[in-house]
Design a protein around this motif. Structure first.
Motif, PDB file in Angstrom:
ATOM      1  N   ASP A 109       0.812  -1.220   0.000  1.00 23.81           N
ATOM      2  CA  ASP A 109       0.000   0.000   0.000  1.00 23.81           C
ATOM      3  C   ASP A 109       0.847   1.272   0.000  1.00 23.81           C
ATOM      4  O   ASP A 109       0.546   2.234  -0.721  1.00 23.81           O
TER       5      ASP A 109
ATOM      6  N   MET B  96       2.067   2.587  -3.480  1.00 23.59           N
ATOM      7  CA  MET B  96       1.164   2.838  -4.610  1.00 23.59           C
ATOM      8  C   MET B  96       1.353   4.241  -5.179  1.00 23.59           C
ATOM      9  O   MET B  96       1.431   4.434  -6.392  1.00 23.59           O
TER      10      MET B  96
ATOM     11  N   ASN C 117      -3.455   1.890 -10.526  1.00 24.70           N
ATOM     12  CA  ASN C 117      -3.776   0.928  -9.473  1.00 24.70           C
ATOM     13  C   ASN C 117      -5.063   0.186  -9.845  1.00 24.70           C
ATOM     14  O   ASN C 117      -6.121   0.794  -9.993  1.00 24.70           O
TER      15      ASN C 117
ATOM     16  N   GLY D 267      -6.285  -2.303  -7.956  1.00 24.20           N
ATOM     17  CA  GLY D 267      -6.877  -2.884  -6.753  1.00 24.20           C
ATOM     18  C   GLY D 267      -6.049  -4.014  -6.161  1.00 24.20           C
ATOM     19  O   GLY D 267      -4.947  -4.318  -6.631  1.00 24.20           O
ATOM     20  N   PRO D 268      -6.582  -4.662  -5.126  1.00 26.39           N
ATOM     21  CA  PRO D 268      -5.863  -5.751  -4.450  1.00 26.39           C
ATOM     22  C   PRO D 268      -5.504  -6.884  -5.416  1.00 26.39           C
ATOM     23  O   PRO D 268      -6.288  -7.251  -6.287  1.00 26.39           O
ATOM     24  N   SER D 269      -4.290  -7.405  -5.243  1.00 26.44           N
ATOM     25  CA  SER D 269      -3.815  -8.489  -6.098  1.00 26.44           C
ATOM     26  C   SER D 269      -4.159  -9.855  -5.500  1.00 26.44           C
ATOM     27  O   SER D 269      -4.234 -10.015  -4.283  1.00 26.44           O
TER      28      SER D 269
ATOM     29  N   TRP E 136      -0.693  -7.525  -1.541  1.00 24.09           N
ATOM     30  CA  TRP E 136      -0.195  -6.700  -2.632  1.00 24.09           C
ATOM     31  C   TRP E 136      -1.315  -5.973  -3.356  1.00 24.09           C
ATOM     32  O   TRP E 136      -2.499  -6.301  -3.200  1.00 24.09           O
ATOM     33  N   ASN E 137      -0.914  -5.018  -4.197  1.00 22.61           N
ATOM     34  CA  ASN E 137      -1.829  -4.320  -5.101  1.00 22.61           C
ATOM     35  C   ASN E 137      -1.317  -4.462  -6.529  1.00 22.61           C
ATOM     36  O   ASN E 137      -0.109  -4.422  -6.772  1.00 22.61           O
ATOM     37  N   ASP E 138      -2.244  -4.635  -7.471  1.00 21.26           N
ATOM     38  CA  ASP E 138      -1.875  -4.742  -8.881  1.00 21.26           C
ATOM     39  C   ASP E 138      -1.689  -3.348  -9.469  1.00 21.26           C
ATOM     40  O   ASP E 138      -2.574  -2.498  -9.393  1.00 21.26           O
TER      41      ASP E 138
END
Length: 281
Positions: free
Chosen positions: A243, A246, A256, A258-260, A269-271
């Motif tokens: 986070d 980002m 971004n 969203g959540p991976s 993680w975030n994609d």
């Protein structure tokens, strides 16, 4: 600063005493102008002071203070012989061991797709470094030239390491590698680098801790994105990040998503994706 050659004319509706001497008139005028001069001088000093502070705090200044040698970077793709330095760099840059690539994974990635990597190196003469200088990657640095008298070596300061993936975002399969890659003889696998994939899966952007915040990460990321775009190496660049990072990647143009779903290193993680196709322009 006010130009002292431009004297204000005496007001015609005021008749000064006939006994007033030219010297007294000049003194009155000089006093009136000195307030403007002092104000302009103070503003000039303030502006120069602000400029000096800005220059002192700029990334280039912080970088040169952090390095006991001139920063003359050599930016080039990594080779498999750089793997030991990449290991040392990630060990120093990533506090969580689960987020680091293993030596074997580096060997695989730098052998399979070195064109998807980039490193920032500097030439250093170890014998000229002060004892206080701590460069973890100097111990694995390779000589600049064979039998060079001063023993200069090329030290890795930052790197980017990637592979190709077939999805729209980076997955656990992209983060993995085929354990039998040395005997596969170029045959494709379900995990790791996908030669026909359209996504450049960026696994690691690492900068030596003592040089973080000095602009090296920004420099190598911009150079890398330009390299990938110019060479037509993919339709997009994807990565997963925590986070707190980002905003950092968004400044480069990553979006971004969203959540991976990736659970590499414990998940969370975030994609993030950077478009190379030009469709979003």
């Amino acid at each position: 600063m006010a130009d002292q050659t431009e004297r204000q004319p005496l007001r015609e509706d005021i008749n000064p005493p006939t006994t007033a001497s030219p010297d007294s008139v000049e003194r009155d005028q000089a006093i009136d102008e000195s307030s403007d001069v002092d104000g302009d001088f103070a503003q000039l000093q303030k502006t120069l002071s602000q400029k000096r502070r800005a220059e002192k705090d700029c990334p280039e200044s912080r970088l040169q203070k952090a390095l006991p040698f001139p920063f003359l970077p050599n930016i080039r793709p990594l080779t498999v012989s750089d793997a030991p330095s990449c290991v040392q760099l990630e060990n120093a840059a990533f506090p969580n061991p689960d987020h680091r690539a293993s030596p074997e994974k580096f060997q695989y990635r730098l052998t399979t797709c070195p064109e998807l990597t980039l490193g920032v190196f500097c030439t250093v003469i170890p014998s000229q470094l002060p004892p206080s200088c701590k460069l973890p990657t100097i111990f694995t640095a390779r000589p600049v030239e064979t039998d060079r008298a001063d023993g200069a070596v090329s030290v890795l300061l930052a790197h980017i390491v990637s592979t190709r993936g077939k999805g729209k975002v980076v997955t656990d399969a992209d983060m993995d590698y085929p354990k039998d890659w040395r005997t596969r003889q170029g045959k494709s696998a379900d995990v790791g680098h996908q030669e026909t994939g359209g996504l450049v899966a960026l696994h690691s952007l690492a900068v030596l801790p003592g040089l973080q915040g000095c602009g090296i990460g920004q420099m190598i990321m911009k150079a890398y994105l330009q390299q990938v775009k110019n060479m037509g190496l993919g339709e997009g660049v994807g990565l997963i990040c925590q986070d707190y990072l980002m905003g950092y990647y968004e400044r480069f143009g990553f979006t971004n998503l969203g959540p991976s779903k990736a659970q590499f290193g414990g998940g969370g993680w975030n994609d993030m994706v950077f478009d190379l196709s030009g469709k979003s322009e």
